[in-house]
Design an enzyme around this catalytic site. Structure first.
Site, PDB file in Angstrom:
ATOM      1  N   LEU A   1     -17.739   3.904   1.051  1.00  0.00           N
ATOM      2  CA  LEU A   1     -17.323   5.476   1.916  1.00  0.00           C
ATOM      3  C   LEU A   1     -17.850   6.339   0.568  1.00  0.00           C
ATOM      4  CD1 LEU A   1     -15.876   6.831   4.160  1.00  0.00           C
ATOM      5  CD2 LEU A   1     -14.113   6.991   2.299  1.00  0.00           C
TER       6      LEU A   1
ATOM      7  N   HIS B   1     -16.462   6.413  10.141  1.00  0.00           N
ATOM      8  CA  HIS B   1     -16.685   7.713   9.243  1.00  0.00           C
ATOM      9  C   HIS B   1     -18.122   7.878   9.129  1.00  0.00           C
ATOM     10  CE1 HIS B   1     -16.442  10.124   5.792  1.00  0.00           C
ATOM     11  NE2 HIS B   1     -15.268  10.045   5.676  1.00  0.00           N
TER      12      HIS B   1
ATOM     13  N   GLY C   1       0.697  -1.223   0.000  1.00  0.00           N
ATOM     14  CA  GLY C   1      -0.008  -0.048   0.033  1.00  0.00           C
ATOM     15  C   GLY C   1       1.028   1.249  -0.052  1.00  0.00           C
ATOM     16  N   GLY C   2       0.262   2.284   0.390  1.00  0.00           N
ATOM     17  CA  GLY C   2       0.933   3.663   0.129  1.00  0.00           C
ATOM     18  C   GLY C   2       2.057   3.626   1.186  1.00  0.00           C
TER      19      GLY C   2
ATOM     20  N   GLN D   1     -12.333   4.634  14.416  1.00  0.00           N
ATOM     21  CA  GLN D   1     -13.200   5.692  13.987  1.00  0.00           C
ATOM     22  C   GLN D   1     -14.107   5.187  13.086  1.00  0.00           C
ATOM     23  OE1 GLN D   1     -11.063   8.259  10.710  1.00  0.00           O
ATOM     24  NE2 GLN D   1     -11.364   9.727  12.421  1.00  0.00           N
TER      25      GLN D   1
ATOM     26  N   ARG E   1     -14.756  13.695  12.761  1.00  0.00           N
ATOM     27  CA  ARG E   1     -15.467  12.606  12.537  1.00  0.00           C
ATOM     28  C   ARG E   1     -16.188  11.872  13.646  1.00  0.00           C
ATOM     29  NH1 ARG E   1     -11.613   9.815   8.111  1.00  0.00           N
ATOM     30  NH2 ARG E   1     -11.874  11.396   6.722  1.00  0.00           N
TER      31      ARG E   1
ATOM     32  N   HIS F   1     -14.149   2.570   9.998  1.00  0.00           N
ATOM     33  CA  HIS F   1     -13.407   3.077   8.996  1.00  0.00           C
ATOM     34  C   HIS F   1     -12.001   3.050   9.103  1.00  0.00           C
ATOM     35  CE1 HIS F   1     -12.452   5.868   5.223  1.00  0.00           C
ATOM     36  NE2 HIS F   1     -11.940   6.604   6.387  1.00  0.00           N
TER      37      HIS F   1
ATOM     38  N   ARG G   1      -8.650  10.177  14.382  1.00  0.00           N
ATOM     39  CA  ARG G   1      -7.803  10.696  13.329  1.00  0.00           C
ATOM     40  C   ARG G   1      -8.328  11.759  12.578  1.00  0.00           C
ATOM     41  NH1 ARG G   1      -7.159   9.597   7.733  1.00  0.00           N
ATOM     42  NH2 ARG G   1      -8.750   7.880   7.956  1.00  0.00           N
TER      43      ARG G   1
ATOM     44  N   THR H   1     -16.618  10.103   0.568  1.00  0.00           N
ATOM     45  CA  THR H   1     -15.513  10.925   1.122  1.00  0.00           C
ATOM     46  C   THR H   1     -16.034  12.213   1.796  1.00  0.00           C
ATOM     47  OG1 THR H   1     -13.515  12.356   0.581  1.00  0.00           O
ATOM     48  CG2 THR H   1     -15.058  11.893  -1.133  1.00  0.00           C
ATOM     49  N   GLU H   2     -15.124  12.359   3.063  1.00  0.00           N
ATOM     50  CA  GLU H   2     -15.314  13.770   3.610  1.00  0.00           C
ATOM     51  C   GLU H   2     -15.367  14.902   2.731  1.00  0.00           C
ATOM     52  OE1 GLU H   2     -14.142  13.558   7.582  1.00  0.00           O
ATOM     53  OE2 GLU H   2     -12.994  15.419   7.432  1.00  0.00           O
TER      54      GLU H   2
ATOM     55  N   PHE I   1     -11.399  20.073   4.966  1.00  0.00           N
ATOM     56  CA  PHE I   1     -11.688  18.612   5.633  1.00  0.00           C
ATOM     57  C   PHE I   1     -11.937  18.963   6.934  1.00  0.00           C
ATOM     58  CE2 PHE I   1     -11.245  14.189   4.359  1.00  0.00           C
ATOM     59  CZ  PHE I   1     -11.334  14.379   3.031  1.00  0.00           C
TER      60      PHE I   1
ATOM     61  N   GLU J   1      -1.137   2.141   8.560  1.00  0.00           N
ATOM     62  CA  GLU J   1      -2.501   2.109   9.429  1.00  0.00           C
ATOM     63  C   GLU J   1      -2.228   0.980  10.503  1.00  0.00           C
ATOM     64  OE1 GLU J   1      -6.252   2.519   7.436  1.00  0.00           O
ATOM     65  OE2 GLU J   1      -7.245   1.547   9.461  1.00  0.00           O
TER      66      GLU J   1
ATOM     67  N   SER K   1      -3.829  10.365   7.150  1.00  0.00           N
ATOM     68  CA  SER K   1      -3.615   8.702   7.009  1.00  0.00           C
ATOM     69  C   SER K   1      -2.765   8.772   5.832  1.00  0.00           C
ATOM     70  CB  SER K   1      -4.664   7.883   7.090  1.00  0.00           C
ATOM     71  OG  SER K   1      -4.113   6.835   6.601  1.00  0.00           O
ATOM     72  N   LEU K   2      -3.110   9.158   4.635  1.00  0.00           N
ATOM     73  CA  LEU K   2      -2.289   9.400   3.617  1.00  0.00           C
ATOM     74  C   LEU K   2      -0.959  10.060   3.817  1.00  0.00           C
ATOM     75  CD1 LEU K   2      -4.724   9.902   0.525  1.00  0.00           C
ATOM     76  CD2 LEU K   2      -3.828   7.901   1.330  1.00  0.00           C
TER      77      LEU K   2
ATOM     78  N   ASP L   1      -3.731  -8.559   9.522  1.00  0.00           N
ATOM     79  CA  ASP L   1      -2.598  -9.742   9.419  1.00  0.00           C
ATOM     80  C   ASP L   1      -1.282  -9.208  10.202  1.00  0.00           C
ATOM     81  OD1 ASP L   1      -4.529 -10.664   7.812  1.00  0.00           O
ATOM     82  OD2 ASP L   1      -3.351 -11.350   6.109  1.00  0.00           O
TER      83      ASP L   1
HETATM   84  C1  LIG Z   1     -12.682   4.074   1.575  1.00  0.00           C
HETATM   85  C2  LIG Z   1     -11.328   4.945   2.166  1.00  0.00           C
HETATM   86  C3  LIG Z   1     -11.207   5.998   2.073  1.00  0.00           C
HETATM   87  C4  LIG Z   1     -10.061   6.653   2.472  1.00  0.00           C
HETATM   88  N1  LIG Z   1      -9.868   8.078   2.239  1.00  0.00           N
HETATM   89  C5  LIG Z   1      -8.576   8.508   2.829  1.00  0.00           C
HETATM   90  C6  LIG Z   1      -8.426   9.832   2.562  1.00  0.00           C
HETATM   91  O1  LIG Z   1      -8.948  10.498   1.491  1.00  0.00           O
HETATM   92  N2  LIG Z   1      -7.403  10.402   3.134  1.00  0.00           N
HETATM   93  C7  LIG Z   1      -6.714  10.054   3.986  1.00  0.00           C
HETATM   94  O2  LIG Z   1      -5.647  10.220   4.493  1.00  0.00           O
HETATM   95  N3  LIG Z   1      -6.900   8.561   4.272  1.00  0.00           N
HETATM   96  C8  LIG Z   1      -7.787   7.968   3.887  1.00  0.00           C
HETATM   97  N4  LIG Z   1      -8.222   6.709   4.317  1.00  0.00           N
HETATM   98  C9  LIG Z   1      -7.389   5.868   4.981  1.00  0.00           C
HETATM   99  C10 LIG Z   1      -6.029   5.634   4.337  1.00  0.00           C
HETATM  100  O3  LIG Z   1      -6.579   5.121   3.031  1.00  0.00           O
HETATM  101  C11 LIG Z   1      -5.554   4.321   4.908  1.00  0.00           C
HETATM  102  O4  LIG Z   1      -5.590   4.358   6.339  1.00  0.00           O
HETATM  103  C12 LIG Z   1      -4.194   3.863   4.132  1.00  0.00           C
HETATM  104  O5  LIG Z   1      -4.556   3.850   2.879  1.00  0.00           O
HETATM  105  C13 LIG Z   1      -3.619   2.520   4.549  1.00  0.00           C
HETATM  106  O6  LIG Z   1      -2.426   2.356   3.910  1.00  0.00           O
HETATM  107  P1  LIG Z   1      -1.422   1.500   4.484  1.00  0.00           P
HETATM  108  O7  LIG Z   1      -0.176   1.568   3.436  1.00  0.00           O
HETATM  109  O8  LIG Z   1      -1.365   1.208   5.791  1.00  0.00           O
HETATM  110  O9  LIG Z   1      -2.170  -0.024   3.914  1.00  0.00           O
HETATM  111  P2  LIG Z   1      -2.881  -0.485   2.818  1.00  0.00           P
HETATM  112  O10 LIG Z   1      -3.093   0.438   1.544  1.00  0.00           O
HETATM  113  O11 LIG Z   1      -4.390  -1.166   3.221  1.00  0.00           O
HETATM  114  O12 LIG Z   1      -2.015  -1.525   2.173  1.00  0.00           O
HETATM  115  C14 LIG Z   1      -1.917  -2.800   2.886  1.00  0.00           C
HETATM  116  C15 LIG Z   1      -0.976  -3.547   2.352  1.00  0.00           C
HETATM  117  O13 LIG Z   1      -0.599  -4.996   2.968  1.00  0.00           O
HETATM  118  C16 LIG Z   1      -0.837  -6.082   2.229  1.00  0.00           C
HETATM  119  N5  LIG Z   1      -1.002  -7.207   3.343  1.00  0.00           N
HETATM  120  C17 LIG Z   1      -1.926  -7.283   4.158  1.00  0.00           C
HETATM  121  N6  LIG Z   1      -1.721  -8.423   4.744  1.00  0.00           N
HETATM  122  C18 LIG Z   1      -0.819  -9.052   4.266  1.00  0.00           C
HETATM  123  C19 LIG Z   1      -0.092 -10.212   4.563  1.00  0.00           C
HETATM  124  N7  LIG Z   1      -0.575 -11.083   5.253  1.00  0.00           N
HETATM  125  N8  LIG Z   1       0.872 -10.771   3.483  1.00  0.00           N
HETATM  126  C20 LIG Z   1       1.033  -9.986   2.514  1.00  0.00           C
HETATM  127  N9  LIG Z   1       0.672  -8.744   2.327  1.00  0.00           N
HETATM  128  C21 LIG Z   1      -0.350  -8.271   3.033  1.00  0.00           C
HETATM  129  C22 LIG Z   1      -1.886  -5.702   1.310  1.00  0.00           C
HETATM  130  O14 LIG Z   1      -1.876  -6.707   0.139  1.00  0.00           O
HETATM  131  C23 LIG Z   1      -1.589  -4.135   0.894  1.00  0.00           C
HETATM  132  O15 LIG Z   1      -0.840  -4.192  -0.115  1.00  0.00           O
HETATM  133  C24 LIG Z   1      -9.391   5.867   3.608  1.00  0.00           C
HETATM  134  C25 LIG Z   1      -9.537   4.514   3.957  1.00  0.00           C
HETATM  135  C26 LIG Z   1     -10.833   3.913   3.303  1.00  0.00           C
HETATM  136  C27 LIG Z   1     -10.770   2.753   3.662  1.00  0.00           C
END
Ligand SMILES: Cc1cc2nc3c(=O)[nH]c(=O)nc-3n(C[C@H](O)[C@H](O)[C@H](O)COP(=O)(O)OP(=O)(O)OC[C@H]3O[C@@H](n4cnc5c(N)ncnc54)[C@H](O)[C@@H]3O)c2cc1C
Length: 616
Positions: free
Chosen positions: A261, A251, A25-26, A249, A295, A362, A416, A263-264, A128, A405, A421-422, A230
């Protein structure tokens, strides 16, 4: 960079890297980029194709005080985040994040992230919830946005840069457990390839958990199905405790009945929440910023309206969000995905009629405790405690980082702010990468043979499922966990509800331990993955319920009706008790032990923001 296969353990393939990152992810990809560009050998293991990680669903924006469209600076952002966190966030970490924000956003811009633009060419920013100018005076435009697809733009940009930098991806691989040596240091992970059912060991000097959230512990969630916590399960199985897990949280605007969702950013662009009388009720709860309150407050206000009989629809069980006054042009330019979601999930044309919404789970504010550099840190149980009995010293878990996250730095505290979060992903993903580069050198010779017994634990888990002839269905058990969480840890909690929730969850242990896997095939056996995920869901659910039941106050998203709020203030988070409860919860799975550690109150360069009542 070639994949190096250095050895086998008990006939199991071992791959050797400087760093292995679980999660594409990000946060995972931002850390990977830092490391790969720094010359490290990096593997990213991910359950799904990287650009399908939940970050792709982020709509509204990434927070940074660029001040492109209104008066802003990082001090205001810092203040808002501390206040948003209900004073549970650590102020040094919050300062670090808010100061780094403009830099990391400009970096993304220079990588080619396609932000929306103002007429003068600068990045477009929208208002926001909880983000203000001049310490709460009025709403500020701080959310840097790419229409309502900011996460999508971010993730694709980072993926492309990682390909360029030579990061190796292991796609549709599932990490199962951390590998811990006799000293307690982390040496990598054990993972399984979904396509073939092959198990492999990823050995690394440093392992980074970036597995995202766990919103799937609740029945109604905005989170992707893969968000099963996980990384938290893996940490817990390695004896690592989780921090502040009572804070989840809601939403305010999940599509009623669907959970998806909205968005806000909708309210950022001017959408208004209305009750059955058409009243813009947020004016009563947050007179200054109204619909752009944070929120926790908006969700509680919506619940309150419903409880007091002003909910919409034949059953009075939801609220509506009105965007009809925004105009078709604004909606199509700034909120095109929201328009699609309205059509597909609610059968509503948002340009013509209000859309039914409900607070929906959320985001997880708690997680694996880390330092500002992303290093996992656990309380030193042999170390000193202060006069309040709080554990003041921490011990670094060598070889292990957590970001995004799944981590708890803690910048979000008890609640939050949207867009933070981004920001957290990029700031701390980058910081973890930098910390590794500054402290470890890339080496082709860091391989040392592992004790074959390190695999026993994971292989036993796999074999138990594989050999099961009877037991419980994984989905049924997961549904029981979700139903319990939904009922016993919702927007408004009571002590009795939480205590009952604890009992119900603990009673599920036997089922979690005895899951029957009917399909024993090796190739793309998703049933096996779902069965393995239940163990992670269960740890996260227990952490949440137990931590919640022990916190006897209201703070941020944790609202317990038993802990009195003043009568004249129905929804402000009072009932907060700073004398006794301004402290972080630390939950250990073993024995469900809970201890507390202090909130870090000294920012890096500025003065401490003193607690006050959160009014907006
Ligand atoms: C619908 C929605 C809208 C949102 N909008 C916003 C926003 O506008 N602004 C903001 O700041 N935040 C927003 N958030 C929150 C934010 O997007 C998330 O908190 C953030 O993207 C999480 O990023 P991450 O890198 O932690 O994990 P994620 O992007 O969730 O990535 C997790 C990664 O871990 C991998 N993974 C998980 N378990 C395993 C495993 N056992 N083995 C191998 N790989 C695994 C997955 O494949 C994935 O690649 C939003 C959240 C949601 C749900």
């Amino acid at each position: 960079m070639a994949t190096r296969q250095d050895n086998t353990i008990s006939n199991i393939k071992t791959l050797n890297y400087d760093s292995v990152i679980v999660g594409g992810g990000g946060s995972g990809m931002r850390a990977a980029l830092q490391l790969a560009e720094g010359g490290m050998n990096v593997a990213v293991i991910t359950k799904v194709f990287p650009t399908r990680s939940h970050t792709v669903a982020a709509q509204g924006g990434i927070g940074a005080s660029l001040g492109n469209m209104s008066d802003d600076n990082w001090h205001f952002h810092f203040y808002d985040t501390v206040k948003g966190s209900d004073w549970l966030g650590d102020q040094d970490a919050i300062e670090f994040m808010c100061r780094e924000a403009p830099k990391v956003v400009y970096e993304l811009e220079h990588m080619g992230m396609p932000f929306d633009r103002n007429p003068d060419g600068t990045i477009y920013q929208r208002p926001f919830g909880g983000h203000t100018s001049n310490y709460g005076e009025k709403a500020v435009q701080r959310a840097c946005a790419a229409a309502d697809r900011t996460g999508h733009a971010l993730l694709h940009t980072l993926y492309q840069k990682n390909l360029e930098a030579g990061t190796e991806f292991f796609i549709e691989w599932i990490a199962l457990d951390l590998i811990k040596d006799e000293k307690g240091d982390i040496n990598g992970v054990v993972a399984i390839d979904q396509e073939t059912g092959t198990v492999a060991v990823f050995q690394a000097t440093n392992t980074i958990l970036a597995t995202g959230g766990a919103g799937r512990i609740f029945a109604a969630s905005t989170n992707a199905y893969i968000n099963t916590g996980d990384g938290l399960g893996m940490a817990v199985r390695a004896g690592i405790p989780l921090q502040d897990m009572e804070f989840w949280q809601f939403h305010p605007t999940g599509v009623f009945g669907a959970g998806v969702l909205l968005t806000e950013g909708c309210r950022g662009e001017g959408a208004i929440l209305r009750n059955k009388d058409g009243e813009a009720f947020m004016e009563r709860y947050a007179p200054t910023v109204k619909d752009l309150a944070p929120r926790d407050l908006v969700s509680r206000s919506m619940d309150q309206e419903i409880k007091e009989g002003r909910g919409c629809g034949p059953n009075g069980d939801h609220i509506v969000m009105d965007m009809t006054h925004l105009g078709v042009d604004t909606i199509m330019k700034r909120l095109p995905s929201v328009f699609e979601i309205g059509k597909n999930f609610a059968n509503v044309d948002i340009t013509k009629e209000p859309i039914p919404v409900i607070p929906t789970i959320h985001y997880m504010m708690g997680g694996i405790p880390t330092t500002i550099n992303g290093q996992v840190i656990v309380p030193d149980l042999e170390g000193p405690v202060d006069e309040e009995g709080l554990y003041t010293e921490g011990k670094i878990v060598k070889g292990l980082y957590a970001i995004g996250e799944c981590a708890c730095v803690s910048v979000h505290g008890a609640n939050r702010l949207g867009t933070n979060s981004l920001l957290d992903l990029v700031v701390f993903g980058r910081a973890a990468g930098k910390h590794i580069i500054d402290n470890f050198s890339s080496s082709d010779h860091n391989y040392h043979p592992m004790n074959p017994r390190v695999l026993d634990f994971t292989m036993n888990r796999l074999n138990k499922l594989q050999q099961s002839t009877q037991g419980y269905n994984a989905q049924d058990v997961a549904d029981e966990i979700r139903a319990t969480m939904q009922k016993h840890a919702s927007v408004f909690r009571t002590q009795a509800l939480m205590d009952e929730g604890v009992e119900k969850l603990l009673a599920l242990q036997e089922k979690v331990d005895n899951i029957h896997l009917a399909d024993k095939s090796q190739v793309f056996n998703t049933a096996r993955i779902e069965a393995l995920e239940v163990a992670n869901l269960y740890e996260v659910a227990k952490a949440t319920m137990l931590s919640a039941s022990k916190r006897h106050e209201c703070r941020g998203a944790h609202t317990v009706l038993d802990y009195e709020r003043p009568e004249d203030d129905a929804v402000a988070p009072n009932g907060r008790n700073d004398n006794e409860w301004m402290k972080h919860t630390i939950w250990y799975s073993e024995g469900n032990k809970i201890i507390y550690k202090p909130v870090r109150k000294v920012p890096l360069t500025v003065d401490y923001v003193e607690p006050k009542v959160r009014v907006y």
